[in-house]
Design a protein around this motif. Structure first.
Motif, PDB file in Angstrom:
ATOM      1  N   CYS A  26     -16.083 121.840  56.509  1.00 46.06           N
ATOM      2  CA  CYS A  26     -17.116 122.618  55.712  1.00 46.06           C
ATOM      3  C   CYS A  26     -17.772 123.488  56.607  1.00 46.06           C
ATOM      4  N   PRO A  27     -17.550 124.896  56.141  1.00 50.09           N
ATOM      5  CA  PRO A  27     -18.474 125.921  56.914  1.00 50.09           C
ATOM      6  C   PRO A  27     -20.084 125.789  56.832  1.00 50.09           C
ATOM      7  N   ILE A  28     -20.244 124.960  55.981  1.00 53.09           N
ATOM      8  CA  ILE A  28     -21.956 124.880  55.567  1.00 53.09           C
ATOM      9  C   ILE A  28     -22.406 123.465  56.476  1.00 53.09           C
ATOM     10  N   CYS A  29     -21.621 122.410  56.454  1.00 57.11           N
ATOM     11  CA  CYS A  29     -22.243 121.196  56.942  1.00 57.11           C
ATOM     12  C   CYS A  29     -21.355 120.690  57.978  1.00 57.11           C
ATOM     13  N   GLY A  30     -20.181 121.086  58.250  1.00 57.26           N
ATOM     14  CA  GLY A  30     -19.243 120.489  59.094  1.00 57.26           C
ATOM     15  C   GLY A  30     -18.449 119.276  58.785  1.00 57.26           C
ATOM     16  N   GLU A  31     -18.633 118.760  57.628  1.00 53.49           N
ATOM     17  CA  GLU A  31     -17.930 117.426  56.934  1.00 53.49           C
ATOM     18  C   GLU A  31     -16.317 117.904  56.655  1.00 53.49           C
ATOM     19  N   PRO A  32     -15.601 117.043  56.542  1.00 54.80           N
ATOM     20  CA  PRO A  32     -14.209 117.281  56.290  1.00 54.80           C
ATOM     21  C   PRO A  32     -13.892 118.232  54.934  1.00 54.80           C
ATOM     22  N   THR A  33     -13.129 119.040  55.193  1.00 62.91           N
ATOM     23  CA  THR A  33     -12.800 119.805  53.769  1.00 62.91           C
ATOM     24  C   THR A  33     -12.215 118.926  52.682  1.00 62.91           C
ATOM     25  N   ASN A  34     -12.753 119.196  51.504  1.00 66.47           N
ATOM     26  CA  ASN A  34     -12.226 118.429  50.334  1.00 66.47           C
ATOM     27  C   ASN A  34     -10.905 118.539  50.012  1.00 66.47           C
ATOM     28  N   GLY A  67     -12.482 125.940  52.338  1.00 61.37           N
ATOM     29  CA  GLY A  67     -13.044 125.148  53.474  1.00 61.37           C
ATOM     30  C   GLY A  67     -14.216 124.043  53.161  1.00 61.37           C
ATOM     31  N   LEU A  68     -14.540 124.125  51.893  1.00 61.25           N
ATOM     32  CA  LEU A  68     -15.971 123.445  51.374  1.00 61.25           C
ATOM     33  C   LEU A  68     -15.649 121.783  51.253  1.00 61.25           C
ATOM     34  N   CYS A  69     -16.383 120.897  51.641  1.00 61.36           N
ATOM     35  CA  CYS A  69     -16.559 119.728  51.510  1.00 61.36           C
ATOM     36  C   CYS A  69     -16.596 119.315  49.980  1.00 61.36           C
ATOM     37  N   ARG A  70     -16.485 118.176  49.695  1.00 54.19           N
ATOM     38  CA  ARG A  70     -16.392 117.560  48.309  1.00 54.19           C
ATOM     39  C   ARG A  70     -17.869 117.944  47.688  1.00 54.19           C
ATOM     40  N   LYS A  71     -18.946 117.734  48.417  1.00 52.35           N
ATOM     41  CA  LYS A  71     -20.497 117.884  47.863  1.00 52.35           C
ATOM     42  C   LYS A  71     -20.419 119.413  47.736  1.00 52.35           C
ATOM     43  N   HIS A  72     -20.318 120.343  48.562  1.00 48.29           N
ATOM     44  CA  HIS A  72     -20.468 121.901  48.478  1.00 48.29           C
ATOM     45  C   HIS A  72     -19.503 122.215  47.401  1.00 48.29           C
ATOM     46  N   ALA A  73     -18.217 121.783  47.381  1.00 46.50           N
ATOM     47  CA  ALA A  73     -17.320 122.218  46.463  1.00 46.50           C
ATOM     48  C   ALA A  73     -17.847 122.010  45.000  1.00 46.50           C
ATOM     49  N   MET A  74     -18.461 121.027  44.753  1.00 53.10           N
ATOM     50  CA  MET A  74     -18.960 120.917  43.416  1.00 53.10           C
ATOM     51  C   MET A  74     -19.953 121.706  43.052  1.00 53.10           C
ATOM     52  N   GLN A  75     -21.007 122.016  44.297  1.00 50.61           N
ATOM     53  CA  GLN A  75     -21.947 122.912  44.054  1.00 50.61           C
ATOM     54  C   GLN A  75     -21.566 124.406  43.614  1.00 50.61           C
ATOM     55  N   ALA A  76     -20.460 124.939  44.463  1.00 48.08           N
ATOM     56  CA  ALA A  76     -19.892 126.114  44.239  1.00 48.08           C
ATOM     57  C   ALA A  76     -19.083 126.169  42.936  1.00 48.08           C
ATOM     58  N   TYR A  94      -9.807 130.557  27.236  1.00 46.39           N
ATOM     59  CA  TYR A  94      -9.585 130.199  28.567  1.00 46.39           C
ATOM     60  C   TYR A  94     -10.775 130.065  29.360  1.00 46.39           C
ATOM     61  N   GLU A  95     -11.928 130.099  28.861  1.00 45.75           N
ATOM     62  CA  GLU A  95     -13.066 130.082  29.263  1.00 45.75           C
ATOM     63  C   GLU A  95     -13.272 128.470  29.444  1.00 45.75           C
ATOM     64  N   SER A  96     -13.718 128.211  30.509  1.00 51.33           N
ATOM     65  CA  SER A  96     -14.101 126.755  30.993  1.00 51.33           C
ATOM     66  C   SER A  96     -15.384 126.503  31.334  1.00 51.33           C
ATOM     67  N   ASP A  97     -16.273 126.018  30.416  1.00 49.48           N
ATOM     68  CA  ASP A  97     -17.832 125.927  30.423  1.00 49.48           C
ATOM     69  C   ASP A  97     -18.280 124.555  31.084  1.00 49.48           C
ATOM     70  N   PHE A  98     -17.413 123.565  31.241  1.00 50.21           N
ATOM     71  CA  PHE A  98     -17.756 122.103  31.566  1.00 50.21           C
ATOM     72  C   PHE A  98     -17.150 121.745  33.160  1.00 50.21           C
ATOM     73  N   VAL A  99     -18.110 121.519  33.958  1.00 51.96           N
ATOM     74  CA  VAL A  99     -17.617 121.113  35.326  1.00 51.96           C
ATOM     75  C   VAL A  99     -17.617 119.639  35.446  1.00 51.96           C
ATOM     76  N   CYS A 100     -16.433 119.098  35.961  1.00 55.32           N
ATOM     77  CA  CYS A 100     -16.409 117.684  36.042  1.00 55.32           C
ATOM     78  C   CYS A 100     -16.618 117.167  37.377  1.00 55.32           C
ATOM     79  N   ASP A 101     -16.793 115.893  37.391  1.00 56.72           N
ATOM     80  CA  ASP A 101     -17.292 115.101  38.914  1.00 56.72           C
ATOM     81  C   ASP A 101     -16.325 115.606  39.863  1.00 56.72           C
ATOM     82  N   ASP A 102     -14.971 115.747  39.557  1.00 57.47           N
ATOM     83  CA  ASP A 102     -13.947 116.113  40.376  1.00 57.47           C
ATOM     84  C   ASP A 102     -14.024 117.570  40.713  1.00 57.47           C
ATOM     85  N   GLY A 103     -14.630 118.223  39.782  1.00 58.00           N
ATOM     86  CA  GLY A 103     -14.644 119.882  40.178  1.00 58.00           C
ATOM     87  C   GLY A 103     -13.685 120.489  39.232  1.00 58.00           C
ATOM     88  N   HIS A 104     -13.017 119.838  38.466  1.00 54.50           N
ATOM     89  CA  HIS A 104     -12.292 120.379  37.278  1.00 54.50           C
ATOM     90  C   HIS A 104     -13.008 121.170  36.341  1.00 54.50           C
TER      91      HIS A 104
END
Length: 245
Positions: A6-14, A24-33, A122-132
């Protein structure tokens, strides 16, 4: 484990279903993005909080350089990318900004200058725990349960059936509880939604032949089954090679 970090924290990419995030974001920062909490600066490519300015914007003359990219004489000619009305140099006019603020839109871009907003479905307003990104709170409940149970799944993955036909199930589960190729459809829209009804009719016509030919398992779900939690058992104990209504 992914070789990228991850370019932010250095953790493994999700990595999800064998696919590594390009940013390259990790799971935590991918969810934030995915939630829009952090964004990537288009000037320096660094990530920062969405409600804060990027550090590069504080550098000397950076603000001036940004605006020099656009001739001030053309600012009044720029239009809203959604409706095409004059927007005084902004991406959105006031009305579209109010309508679509804090929503995720899908835009079709042609010739690097022509924008077309895809239809509302096609609009997707709901973010799931896995990023979907899903289209309803009910689909979010289903997706979160699949993720929490460790059940591999894909959301709206297009599947080729014949040369001139394809199918996009709400959820596709490769394998679960001894069953392979499970297709899950959530019927949740009002019957007054004509486009949705057309897609529903298209799917219900295709599934019977597909079940016979490919021996797949199909599960139809409704709102009541999500609300009373019975959808979990319906998916888990679905009859193999049949349409479970």
């Amino acid at each position: 484990m992914s070789e990228k970090t991850c370019p932010i924290c250095g953790e493994p990419t999700n990595v999800y279903m064998g696919k590594t995030r390009k940013d390259g974001l990790c799971r935590k920062h991918a969810m934030q993005a995915n939630k829009g909490e952090i964004i990537q600066c288009f000037l320096c490519n660094e990530w920062h909080n969405a409600d804060e300015a990027c550090k590069c914007s504080t550098k000397k003359n950076s603000k001036k350089q940004n605006f020099e990219l656009i001739d001030e004489s053309t600012m009044e000619d720029l239009t809203c990318i959604v409706c095409g009305n004059i927007s005084n140099g902004k991406h959105f006019c006031y009305d579209c900004y109010k309508k679509f603020a804090n929503k995720i839109l899908y835009l079709k871009v042609s010739k690097c200058k022509d924008f077309e907003k895809l239809e509302a479905e096609y609009e997707s307003d709901f973010v799931c725990d896995d990023g979907h990104l899903v289209k309803s709170p009910y689909e979010k409940i289903i997706d979160n349960w699949l993720y929490q149970e460790g059940i591999q799944h894909a959301y709206e993955k297009k599947i080729d059936i014949d040369k001139d036909k394809d199918l996009t199930p709400d959820f596709y589960i490769p394998e679960y509880n001894g069953k392979k190729n499970i297709y899950v459809e959530f019927w949740g829209y009002d019957e007054s939604n004509k486009k949705y009804q057309q897609r529903k009719e298209y799917k219900t016509k295709i599934y019977p032949d597909l079940v016979k030919r490919e021996k797949i398992t199909v599960v139809y779900l409704n709102r009541k089954e999500i609300e009373n939690d019975s959808y979990k058992k319906k998916i888990k104990y679905a009859d193999i090679g049949k349409i479970n209504e």
